[in-house]
Enzyme design. Structure first.
Site, mmCIF file in Angstrom:
data_model
loop_
_atom_site.group_PDB
_atom_site.id
_atom_site.type_symbol
_atom_site.label_atom_id
_atom_site.label_comp_id
_atom_site.label_asym_id
_atom_site.label_seq_id
_atom_site.Cartn_x
_atom_site.Cartn_y
_atom_site.Cartn_z
ATOM 1 N N SER A 134 0.832 -1.199 0.000
ATOM 2 C CA SER A 134 0.000 0.000 0.000
ATOM 3 C C SER A 134 0.867 1.250 0.000
ATOM 4 O O SER A 134 1.981 1.240 0.552
ATOM 5 C CB SER A 134 -0.908 0.029 1.237
ATOM 6 O OG SER A 134 -1.639 1.240 1.313
ATOM 7 N N TYR A 147 -1.873 -0.532 10.444
ATOM 8 C CA TYR A 147 -1.992 -0.755 9.000
ATOM 9 C C TYR A 147 -0.781 -0.192 8.263
ATOM 10 O O TYR A 147 -0.149 -0.891 7.462
ATOM 11 C CB TYR A 147 -3.277 -0.128 8.465
ATOM 12 C CG TYR A 147 -3.443 -0.347 6.977
ATOM 13 C CD1 TYR A 147 -3.740 -1.615 6.478
ATOM 14 C CD2 TYR A 147 -3.296 0.696 6.071
ATOM 15 C CE1 TYR A 147 -3.884 -1.836 5.120
ATOM 16 C CE2 TYR A 147 -3.439 0.488 4.710
ATOM 17 C CZ TYR A 147 -3.729 -0.781 4.235
ATOM 18 O OH TYR A 147 -3.853 -0.993 2.882
#
Length: 240
Positions: A134, A147
């Site tokens: 990501s 995350y």
């Protein structure tokens, strides 16, 4: 290329499912995995001549490798493994239970699958390992600390495997796929922009894999944001 065999870890929905559909439409044989076996069967029913399915939870680290070995054997060997299984939650309250789930999936399970794929390709003599990390992994996030941290781990781990392949002269390609915002339920950030439709994201991932890219930004213009985000002064980042 049309006879390539690919395993996608996490193909029941979102990017993984769309990527499976794209690859099958291009003539590949695709092994799909996920926890929700009925969704795998539903996908496989569209092209039973091209899909292989294996329903299991990748975080069950005691048994997941057995499932992957069996799937690879059923397919007669695989050339590419794509790790699409991953998750994230906004967690401003720092609920450790939420953080732990992300660590289990994005670190423990990711590492086990990546190591298995690397060693499998080394024995086979060639292969291509890709994983969906990501843009969030470039810097820390106050809204989702685990995350961003786990995605940073994935980015760094893939770099390490790429270096390892080079040093050992192993014919293994490592591709790091870094999406920005993609229109899936997993995109939980309260602020979103440049949101990519899932089919567009899947198509660009396919093109990046076909070209054996080291890093693929989804969509392509997120490369600009990645560069800005990486070099943003710390004092400005802390105020975001």
């Amino acid at each position: 290329m049309n006879q390539g065999k690919i395993i996608i870890i996490g193909a029941t929905s979102g990017i993984g499912r769309a990527l499976a559909e794209t690859l099958v439409s291009e003539g590949y044989f695709v092994g799909i995995t996920g926890r929700r076996k009925p969704l795998l069967r539903e996908l496989a029913a569209s092209r039973p001549d091209r899909y292989y399915i294996s329903g299991f939870d990748v975080t069950a680290v005691d048994t997941s490798i057995e499932h992957l070995e069996a799937l690879a054997a059923a397919m007669g060997g695989v050339d590419t493994v794509i790790i699409s299984a991953g998750g994230g939650d906004v967690n401003e309250s720092l609920d450790f239970g939420v953080e732990q789930k992300m660590i289990d999936l994005n670190v423990r399970a990711f590492t086990q699958v990546a190591d298995w794929a690397f060693n499998y390709f080394k024995r086979r003599g060639h292969g291509h390992l890709a994983a969906i990390s990501s843009i969030a992994g470039i810097r820390g996030s106050r809204q989702a600390p685990a995350y961003s941290a786990t995605k940073a781990y994935q980015i760094t781990y893939l770099q390490g495997l790429r270096q390892k392949a080079h040093r050992e002269q192993a014919d293994i390609v490592i591709t790091d796929i870094r999406p920005g915002f993609v229109d899936t339920p997993a995109a939980k950030s309260p602020v979103r922009f440049w949101v990519a439709p899932v089919p567009k994201a899947a198509r660009q991932i396919y093109e990046g894999l076909r070209k054996r890219r080291k890093v693929v930004y989804i969509t392509k213009r997120w490369r600009i944001i990645a560069w800005i985000y990486r070099w943003l002064p710390s004092r400005l980042h802390e105020r975001m």
